[in-house]
Design a protein around this motif. Structure first.
Motif, PDB file in Angstrom:
ATOM      1  N   TYR A 152       1.013  -1.192   0.036  1.00  0.00           N
ATOM      2  CA  TYR A 152      -0.162   0.129  -0.148  1.00  0.00           C
ATOM      3  C   TYR A 152       0.907   1.285  -0.097  1.00  0.00           C
ATOM      4  CZ  TYR A 152      -3.301   3.518   1.441  1.00  0.00           C
ATOM      5  OH  TYR A 152      -4.012   4.759   1.516  1.00  0.00           O
ATOM      6  N   PHE A 167      -9.741   0.681   3.399  1.00  0.00           N
ATOM      7  CA  PHE A 167      -8.986  -0.749   2.758  1.00  0.00           C
ATOM      8  C   PHE A 167      -8.904  -1.888   3.896  1.00  0.00           C
ATOM      9  CE2 PHE A 167      -5.500  -3.362   1.362  1.00  0.00           C
ATOM     10  CZ  PHE A 167      -6.030  -3.663  -0.085  1.00  0.00           C
ATOM     11  N   THR A 173      -1.423  -1.242  -4.315  1.00  0.00           N
ATOM     12  CA  THR A 173      -2.642  -0.337  -4.231  1.00  0.00           C
ATOM     13  C   THR A 173      -2.413   0.877  -3.454  1.00  0.00           C
ATOM     14  OG1 THR A 173      -4.985  -0.088  -4.003  1.00  0.00           O
ATOM     15  CG2 THR A 173      -3.780  -1.493  -2.331  1.00  0.00           C
ATOM     16  N   ILE A 187      -3.572  -1.292  -8.557  1.00  0.00           N
ATOM     17  CA  ILE A 187      -4.870  -0.869  -8.433  1.00  0.00           C
ATOM     18  C   ILE A 187      -5.125   0.834  -7.845  1.00  0.00           C
ATOM     19  CG2 ILE A 187      -7.129  -1.640  -7.253  1.00  0.00           C
ATOM     20  CD1 ILE A 187      -6.039  -3.453  -9.213  1.00  0.00           C
ATOM     21  N   SER A 188      -5.119   1.625  -8.404  1.00  0.00           N
ATOM     22  CA  SER A 188      -5.324   2.828  -8.055  1.00  0.00           C
ATOM     23  C   SER A 188      -6.441   3.100  -6.983  1.00  0.00           C
ATOM     24  CB  SER A 188      -5.535   3.996  -9.106  1.00  0.00           C
ATOM     25  OG  SER A 188      -5.603   5.175  -8.652  1.00  0.00           O
ATOM     26  N   GLY A 189      -6.293   3.552  -5.990  1.00  0.00           N
ATOM     27  CA  GLY A 189      -6.984   3.848  -4.902  1.00  0.00           C
ATOM     28  C   GLY A 189      -7.831   5.279  -4.888  1.00  0.00           C
ATOM     29  N   ALA A 210     -11.485  -1.144  -3.328  1.00  0.00           N
ATOM     30  CA  ALA A 210     -10.009  -1.669  -3.821  1.00  0.00           C
ATOM     31  C   ALA A 210      -9.979  -2.788  -3.054  1.00  0.00           C
ATOM     32  CB  ALA A 210      -8.892  -0.802  -3.423  1.00  0.00           C
ATOM     33  N   ILE A 237      -9.592  -6.375  -5.177  1.00  0.00           N
ATOM     34  CA  ILE A 237      -8.842  -7.666  -5.253  1.00  0.00           C
ATOM     35  C   ILE A 237      -9.122  -9.042  -4.544  1.00  0.00           C
ATOM     36  CG2 ILE A 237      -6.630  -8.090  -4.032  1.00  0.00           C
ATOM     37  CD1 ILE A 237      -6.052  -4.930  -3.788  1.00  0.00           C
TER      38      ILE A 237
END
Lengths: 390, 290
Positions: free
Chosen positions: A30, A49, A96, A119-121, A305, A309
């Protein structure tokens, strides 16, 4: 001194070495801005998250999760360092987070080139949505322009004739105003860019008043937004000329610092805490119970997010080796998003609804956003056509 | 631009100048008398704002916030001087920059731990929340006029202290020749603590006045401290009069620059002004030294 440092480094390395021999698990890196004035964004996404992981049974996709957190300090070069440390030393499986577009532009290449999924948050810069779209990149948030386009559309629908625009003088500010202008067809009577992190807007507000526009749109995220909204109300302009903005200026994390100055202001967003769907009701209630505050849209993005995943890793039964299969699983976006319906476009950016919200005081006397209506249904970004991915 | 607009922008510039003066007066005293570069001056401004916001939120009284936050910030400043800065006077300016930069990080983290990462709210006091009608249809927020008034009153008070009192005499003497003041038997250590406390009080006051119009947040001091350094360099280090005139110049130049020039040029205006003044008078407009 040096000897002590060597010993410390050795201990740390041993620690890492030892943890690498665990049971089969999912290592999530992260990366976000966790320090400085913008730290609350990174913390909010992370809180969301973590709640997502908890709701998936303290696992993601059936695998126990190890979360490695890194701070990019809002500096692209630091972001790249953190990313390479996570890839080489921590050997993470998925990355992410990423709050700011400039950091995203620096890390997206190295991470996806290494065969990892990113994975863009939050950040959704236009180059990654258009020609530079990447097979291993997914934005679970939005494309930068989308939220602004929604307000442009709303102002157009309201029949506003003359509009005054203001934003900080940097890429996201210019993109934001471009997004408004893509859908607002009336006359722009002023377009002012101010220095980034400028605290006082008295001079600009005096000019604004003299221009006598019918409405004002601004994009001022974070602390700049607090300054602007307070000063707009204090100058008496709030009663004279309606102010419109996006959720980034009137986010949950800044509302209490604005006080009554924010009350009644309209803003556009892909999400709202009072959005009616089971996933969102569960998310908002549990977030309040866990963190004693109403979630921001950033927390909602972090939560989604985690769920995204989870869905993808579950679909491939925890087999992270086969990239094509995993990518297909990500593309399906088979999870219950807090925004209701959610699907990816062929450029891996969401196609989603956008709403207009209004700042109200809830029964506990806390300022929050309330849904007013829909600006866009199934809104795709403007750059997807330029993306060669099918 | 019509004359009325110029007048209102003039008021805006004056108000920015007054805020800068409150910061610059303390900084220039500390720099001039103690020869200390204090980057953490902005942290005292932030602490003033946070303390006042907290008191105001708990009690609902702005007056009480002012009455409590100023002495608290003063004490905090003196505490920092006695515990940390005292060790730095004999050292190189670069060491001072490093150490006071560390203090910025320390205070930012402290605020984040105590008040949390999210910005804090401070309301405009009820009494000053309206607008003053300059002409029919042209109004100006009363609180901003109050800021101008407070700033000018402080300037007058400082002028009286520096030119009419014994403390002021010592400050002037200290700014001119530090060693000689010490040689004449003045307790320099005490003088330094008092001067630093005075600077902290002014920074705290600036923070309190800024709280209602700005976002009270971690790092708010950094955005004003750079402008403040520009002011004291233009005004001449150690000079209160220089700080007053330079802060008005910078406030007006910045305001009219933002109104009349494109953004890229507007953000350069004050630095061009500084470069110009330094070319013409390398010591600043009113240098305190000899």
């Amino acid at each position: 001194m040096r000897r002590r440092f060597v010993v410390l480094a050795a201990v740390l390395l041993l620690g890492w070495g030892a943890s690498a021999h665990g049971a089969e698990q999912l290592k999530v890196g992260y990366i976000a801005t966790m320090s400085g004035p913008a730290a609350s964004l990174g913390t909010d996404i992370l809180d969301g998250f973590k709640l997502g992981i908890k709701h998936c049974g303290d696992q993601l996709g059936g695998l126990p999760v190890e979360l490695v957190v890194g701070d990019d300090q809002l500096k692209p070069d630091v972001g790249v360092q953190v990313a390479s440390r996570m890839m080489e030393k921590d050997k993470v499986d998925i990355v992410t987070g990423i709050v700011f577009s400039n950091v995203m532009m620096a890390v997206a290449g190295p991470i996806t080139d290494a065969g990892l999924f990113l994975i863009s948050g939050n950040a959704g810069p236009s180059p990654l949505a258009g020609e530079g779209c990447l097979p291993n990149f997914f934005a679970v948030s939005w494309q930068n322009d989308q939220t602004h386009e929604a307000m442009g559309k709303y102002l157009q629908d309201q029949g506003v004739k003359t509009l005054y625009l203001m934003a900080p003088n940097y890429q996201a500010g210019k993109d934001g105003l471009a997004g408004v202008k893509r859908y607002f067809k009336g006359e722009i009577v002023g377009e002012v860019y101010t220095k980034i992190n400028q605290p006082d807007y008295a001079a600009e507000l005096t000019q604004l008043r003299a221009a006598k526009p019918e409405a004002v749109f601004v994009f001022y995220p974070g602390g700049m937004g607090i300054n602007f909204v307070k000063q707009y109300a204090q100058s008496g302009l709030k009663e004279e000329i309606p102010l419109y903005t996006t959720a980034f200026t009137l986010d949950q994390s800044v509302l209490q610092a604005m006080g009554d100055a924010a009350l009644g202001l309209k803003n556009s967003s892909f999400w709202s805490p009072d959005l009616k769907n089971p996933a969102n009701e569960k998310f908002v209630a549990d977030f309040k119970a866990t963190y004693q505050r109403i979630p921001s849209l950033f927390a909602a993005q972090g939560y989604d997010a985690a769920l995204l995943i989870d869905s993808a890793v579950r679909a491939v039964n925890g087999d992270l080796k086969d990239q094509d299969k995993l990518r297909e699983a990500f593309r399906k976006a088979d999870f219950q998003s807090v925004r209701g319906e959610f699907k990816f476009n062929h450029n891996h950016f969401p196609i989603q609804d956008f709403y207009i919200r209004e700042v109200v005081e809830n029964e506990d006397g806390v300022l929050t956003n309330k849904l007013l209506g829909v600006a866009f249904e199934d809104h795709a970004d403007a750059y997807a056509a330029q993306c060669p991915m099918k | 631009m019509d004359p009325l607009l110029i007048f209102i922008q003039g008021l805006n510039g004056l108000q920015l100048g007054v805020m800068l003066f409150l910061m610059a007066a303390g900084l220039t005293l500390v720099f001039g008398v103690m020869n200390l570069i204090n980057l953490a001056h902005g942290s005292l401004y932030m602490m003033g704002a946070y303390l006042a916001a907290t008191v105001q939120q708990r009690t609902g009284s702005f007056l009480l916030a002012v009455l409590l936050a100023i002495p608290l910030t003063t004490m905090l400043g003196m505490l920092v001087e006695v515990t940390a800065l005292r060790r730095l006077y004999k050292r190189d300016h670069l060491d001072q920059v490093l150490a006071t930069f560390a203090l910025i990080l320390f205070f930012n983290e402290l605020v984040r731990i105590v008040w949390g990462p999210q910005a804090y709210f401070m309301a405009v006091p009820e009494l000053f929340s309206g607008y003053f009608s300059i002409l029919p249809g042209v109004s100006y927020p009363i609180f901003r006029l109050v800021i101008i008034g407070v700033g000018l009153a402080v300037a007058l008070l400082l002028y009286l202290i520096v030119s009419r009192t014994r403390l002021g005499m010592l400050i002037r003497a200290g700014a001119t020749n530090r060693e000689m003041v010490g040689a004449l038997g003045v307790n320099i250590q005490l003088l330094y603590t008092v001067v630093f406390g005075l600077g902290a009080a002014l920074a705290g006051l600036a923070g309190i006045m800024a709280g209602p119009i700005l976002s009270v947040e971690v790092g708010m001091g950094e955005s004003i401290i750079i402008l403040t350094f520009v002011v004291i360099v233009i005004g001449g280090i150690g000079s209160i009069r220089g700080a007053l005139i330079a802060s008005m110049l910078v406030g007006l130049a910045d305001t009219f620059g933002r109104v009349l020039l494109p953004p890229a040029l507007a953000s350069m205006v004050i630095y061009v002004l500084m470069a110009g003044v330094l070319c013409w008078r390398p010591q600043g407009l009113f240098p305190a030294y000899g």
